[in-house]
Design an enzyme around this catalytic site. Structure first.
Site, PDB file in Angstrom:
ATOM      1  N   SER A 546       0.866  -1.182   0.000  1.00  0.00           N
ATOM      2  CA  SER A 546       0.000   0.000   0.000  1.00  0.00           C
ATOM      3  C   SER A 546       0.890   1.214   0.000  1.00  0.00           C
ATOM      4  O   SER A 546       2.046   1.168   0.437  1.00  0.00           O
ATOM      5  CB  SER A 546      -0.920   0.022   1.222  1.00  0.00           C
ATOM      6  OG  SER A 546      -0.156   0.096   2.413  1.00  0.00           O
ATOM      7  N   GLY A 548       0.850   5.844  -1.067  1.00  0.00           N
ATOM      8  CA  GLY A 548       0.089   7.070  -1.141  1.00  0.00           C
ATOM      9  C   GLY A 548      -0.960   7.071  -2.218  1.00  0.00           C
ATOM     10  O   GLY A 548      -1.948   7.797  -2.135  1.00  0.00           O
ATOM     11  N   ASP A 661       8.096  11.045  -5.293  1.00  0.00           N
ATOM     12  CA  ASP A 661       7.935  10.169  -4.125  1.00  0.00           C
ATOM     13  C   ASP A 661       8.952   9.027  -4.171  1.00  0.00           C
ATOM     14  O   ASP A 661       8.595   7.857  -4.058  1.00  0.00           O
ATOM     15  CB  ASP A 661       6.511   9.609  -4.087  1.00  0.00           C
ATOM     16  CG  ASP A 661       6.145   9.089  -2.691  1.00  0.00           C
ATOM     17  OD1 ASP A 661       6.827   9.468  -1.721  1.00  0.00           O
ATOM     18  OD2 ASP A 661       5.192   8.302  -2.586  1.00  0.00           O
TER      19      ASP A 661
END
Length: 898
Positions: A546, A548, A661
């Site tokens: 999992s 963002g 990211d």
């Protein structure tokens, strides 16, 4: 017309001693300079003007290379057309290797001018129709090199512009064709651009027709390595696609066999994309002979327009109309085929006209089915637009889109391949098992009374009429039974589908307008059906990650391929078309160090991305929580692969992509130490209201560059900072901010020299450290072995650790402009560029981070869980440093440019 060219040889210069004959020549030159204007120069100075008339006696040539191997000329390749072009010609072979104005010819009286602004061609009305860029530095001379390269030089004799950087349909030996560069074929008998192109990509070179691939160079060559391609070059031994800064041959084509005689050193070679769509290498010997050393495709039927529109190419190039079509004697013959233009055999039908912006009337659409042996050239080089659908779904999709001219449908896989905008030639189906049941359907418009033999757009899946007309009642009974079985299975399938949908909250099907987007947006990857993903993931049973952007599930497709299915949870109100546009960009990025997007699913308000599966998971799990210690060599390969992937995103894509990211969770591992970056480009999928939440997403703490927290612009250097933080974690084998105690007396104090160290920690003799600050201190003291993962023991050398530490510290400098580009990071890791030296003054901000981390660590585990996940400004400080609240960032800053 006069000329002020610098002449390579002139009788006007022979005046060293008195001679009556030379004196007469000298006076003739002074009084009538234009009489010698037609001579060919080796260099041209500013304020030069020429027309074809001025140099008609030298075949239009006004500039030559040093040894006269090449000439710059104004020529007329087709005399009856009276169209003139500025070209560079290889003199002995007559081969044109470059053309300036191939799409805008001039007349024999039009002017060519060379000034300090560059080269310009004017038409008869004295209007410029072609020129070199006007933003260049002032130029002083124009020269034609012996390589065939036409160059403009400035006052320091530096090249300002070169024709080799702007190839037309030819490259010569030694000329590089960079990634993204292309050759565009000329038209038959003309120099204007034709319909075929040859493009160098990052993993291959492709032949294309109207942007669609029809051949890849690797199909006729040897693949030697899996490095990203940087450029293509040719010499007398072969054609090479080069990577790894030009040191690694990725793909090669040999032009000589071992029993070849010694090559003629004066031979001249060109690689040319012919107007026919084939690309070849030809050698011209000094004696005047020529030889073709390579040509592809070998089968002319693989070239998309060999037989024209709807022509069927078979038996080595013999053309005829495709099944269901015939040559119409009423129309003019297509010069590209051996027969008339192909039209539907059924006289009540006609091919669709061009799109005019209006929606098609689907009631007037019928489809002509092609033969079972017929295939289309692009099917093997493109992905289907739909998967796991029936024939009617594929037919309705094409009927609802004006640009769709036909489709191929594979019953076994339920795949739908669409033909858009233009139709080329048909080919004979290959023996590949993947396309054995693929059938083609060409869209036609009803213009008269329909006849039998045409598939209607809304035709039933079962041939009821055929059953009624069967003469035997026994056969009819069997047919009725078969129909009832088929009907029962269809009802069961519908009930099963409805049950699945109700359990998983499936919404309504997409409208016809929504379906059209999947065809109208070019470059979309494979579209998966929602039911297919439900089955593949067993109802989204196994969660493997999992982040963002959503939750990731493991799945297995019907063909046995494992995939990672990401359910996007951050899209909010973003439009469907915007989502598809971004997916088209991401789906067309293919690079060895980037996770490949295999497809997507857009089902109502739910969005899914289907990625290739990486069986070792993410770097954080393997590095921080793995059962075995990751060896240094593997860590280095991961660091290098990650750097290459980011460098490709920043400089190799058509649209620059900033990842936004970069963290170990987004670095995935596969067998044999393959490393790939995931979630690239997804920041553009954020809706405006969700952009402000991006930096608070789980797992981003510790990798945010200082500019995220200020009004500074987000750039590719933001990814560089995050990469530097990841690199430090690779060195250490732990999170940068994870607690670790070290003895204050051991000489490894992270805050050595810092007068504001925590008294309590000093008194206790133990203190937690912030690893980036500790790395800075150890770098100052040259104690690099203190930074390596202690589990490695003595299995790593000091210089290897120093190399990665220095690169990491250069990456995490506070000022973005001081950080290296990811391209230079790759070069430093590969050893082809000296290591950078980090500036201490640009790293002092780490001391603030270190103090803050120490304060947080002292608060204890329970208190830490109650704090915001992002860095907080210390109580009692009034600084405007990088630690201001993220809540003030704009959505544009967070989403970042692409």
């Amino acid at each position: 017309m006069g000329s002020s060219a610098t002449i390579a040889w002139s009788p006007c210069l022979l005046t060293s001693s008195f001679n009556p004959r030379i004196t007469i020549i000298f006076l003739f030159c002074v009084l009538f300079p234009s009489a010698l204007s037609g001579q060919v120069s080796s260099s041209i100075s500013q304020n030069f003007t020429a027309t074809y008339y001025d140099y008609i006696d030298t075949t239009g040539g006004f500039l030559a290379s040093r040894d006269r191997s090449f000439q710059a000329r104004i020529i007329n390749p087709i005399p009856e057309n009276r169209s003139f072009y500025l070209v560079v010609v290889h003199v002995s072979s007559g081969a044109i290797i470059w053309c300036a104005n191939r799409n805008t010819p001039i007349s024999e009286s039009s002017e060519f001018q060379f000034s300090q602004d560059g080269m310009t061609l004017f038409n008869d009305q004295k209007k410029p129709i072609w020129s070199t860029p006007r933003n260049l530095a002032p130029v002083t001379s124009l020269q034609l090199l012996e390589s065939g390269n036409l160059v403009m030089l400035d006052g320091a004799n530096k090249t300002v512009w070169a024709s080799f950087d702007f190839p037309t349909d030819v490259i010569v030996a030694g000329q590089r064709l960079k990634v993204g560069g292309s050759l565009v074929a000329s038209q038959d008998g003309d120099l204007a651009e034709g319909m075929y192109s040859f493009v160098v990509g990052y993993d291959d070179a492709m032949l294309q027709w109207n942007g669609m691939n029809y051949w890849e160079l690797s199909m006729s060559a040897n693949r030697n390595a899996n490095w990203a391609v940087e450029y293509m070059v040719m010499n007398y031994t072969g054609v090479y696609l080069m990577g790894k800064n030009g040191t690694q041959v990725v793909i090669s084509i040999a032009l000589h066999s071992s029993d070849d005689v010694v090559d003629d050193p004066s031979a001249f070679r060109i690689m040319k994309l012919d107007y026919t769509g084939a690309i070849s290498v030809s050698k011209f010997s000094s004696g005047g002979s020529s030889k073709q050393e390579f040509e592809t495709p070998n089968d002319s039927c693989r070239i998309p327009f060999t037989c024209g529109k709807l022509g069927y190419c078979a038996n080595g190039g013999r053309c005829q109309c495709a099944p269901g079509f015939h040559s119409d004697p009423k129309t003019n013959s297509d010069p590209r085929t051996n027969n008339q233009i192909c039209v539907p055999t059924d006289g009540s039908l006609a091919l669709p006209g061009p799109c005019n912006g209006s929606q098609p009337n689907i009631t007037n659409i019928k489809y002509s089915q092609l033969g079972v042996s017929v295939d289309y050239f692009s099917n093997d080089f493109s992905n289907p637009v739909l998967l796991y659908v029936n024939l009617t779904d594929c037919m309705n999709l094409c009927s609802g889109n004006c640009s769709c001219l036909g489709f191929f449908y594979s019953q076994g896989s339920g795949s739908c391949y669409v033909i858009k905008n233009q139709i080329g030639s048909m080919i004979t189906k290959s023996s590949s098992p993947t396309n054995k049941d693929r059938l083609g359907y060409i869209k036609t418009i009803v213009v008269g009374t329909p006849t039998i033999g045409v598939v209607e757009s809304k035709k039933s899946d079962f041939p009821v009429l055929a059953a009624i007309l069967l003469p035997s009642s026994g056969v009819m009974a069997i047919a009725v039974i078969a129909f009832l079985i088929w009907l029962r299975r269809r009802r069961i399938k519908r009930r099963w589908s409805k049950s699945i949908n109700s359990k998983l909250g499936r919404g309504n099907s997409l409208s016809a307008e929504e379906e059209m987007d999947f065809v109208s947006i070019p470059g979309l990857p494979v579209r998966f059906g929602y039911e297919e993903l439900v089955i593949a993931t067993e109802g989204f049973k196994t969660q493997i990650g999992s982040g963002g952007f959503g939750i990731v599930y493991k799945g297995t497709l019907e063909d046995g391929a494992d995939v990672a299915v990401k359910k996007i949870t951050c899209l909010g109100s973003q439009g469907r078309r915007e989502f598809l546009t971004e997916i088209a960009v991401i789906g067309n990025i293919h690079y060895v160090n980037l996770v490949r997007l295999k497809g997507f699913c857009a089902h109502g308000g739910q969005k899914f991305l289907v990625y290739e599966y990486m069986n070792r998971g993410s770097l954080d799990g393997t590095l921080f929580r793995g059962e075995r210690v990751m060896e240094w060599k593997e860590r280095y390969e991961i660091a290098l692969g990650t750097a290459r992937g980011l460098a490709y995103l920043h400089t190799g894509c058509e649209h620059k992509i900033i990842h936004c990211d970069v963290k170990p969770e987004n670095i995935l591992l596969h067998d044999k130490s393959h490393v790939k970056i995931s979630d690239f480009g997804l920041s553009k999928l954020l809706s405006p209201e969700e952009s402000n939440l991006f930096t608070t997403l789980r797992g981003t703490r510790g990798y945010l560059a200082p500019e995220w927290l200020t009004s500074s612009a987000i750039s590719d250097k933001t990814d560089v900072y995050s990469y530097g933080m990841v690199l430090l974690e690779i060195i250490r084998g732990k999170k940068n901010s994870s607690p670790e105690t070290r003895s204050a007396n051991s000489g490894t104090d992270s805050n050595r020299g810092n007068s504001q160290s925590s008294p309590s920690s000093v008194e206790s003799g133990q203190r937690p450290i912030y690893f980036p600050l500790f790395a800075l201190d150890m770098h100052d003291e040259g104690r690099y072995m203190e930074l390596a993962d202690p589990r490695l023991m003595d299995r790593v050398a000091r210089e290897e650790v120093e190399k990665l530490v220095r690169i990491a510290l250069c990456c995490v400098q506070e000022e973005p402009n001081l950080r290296p580009s990811m391209v230079n990071v790759v070069r430093m890791l590969e050893g082809v560029m000296p290591l950078g030296e980090p500036r201490i003054e640009s790293l002092n901000f780490l001391r603030f981070y270190g103090r803050r981390f120490t304060e947080e660590s002292r608060l204890g585990e329970d208190n830490e869980q109650n704090q915001p996940r992002l860095y907080r400004q210390p109580t009692g400080t009034n600084t405007s440093s990088s630690y201001n609240s993220l809540s003030y960032m704009s959505s544009q800053e967070v989403s970042g440019p692409r």
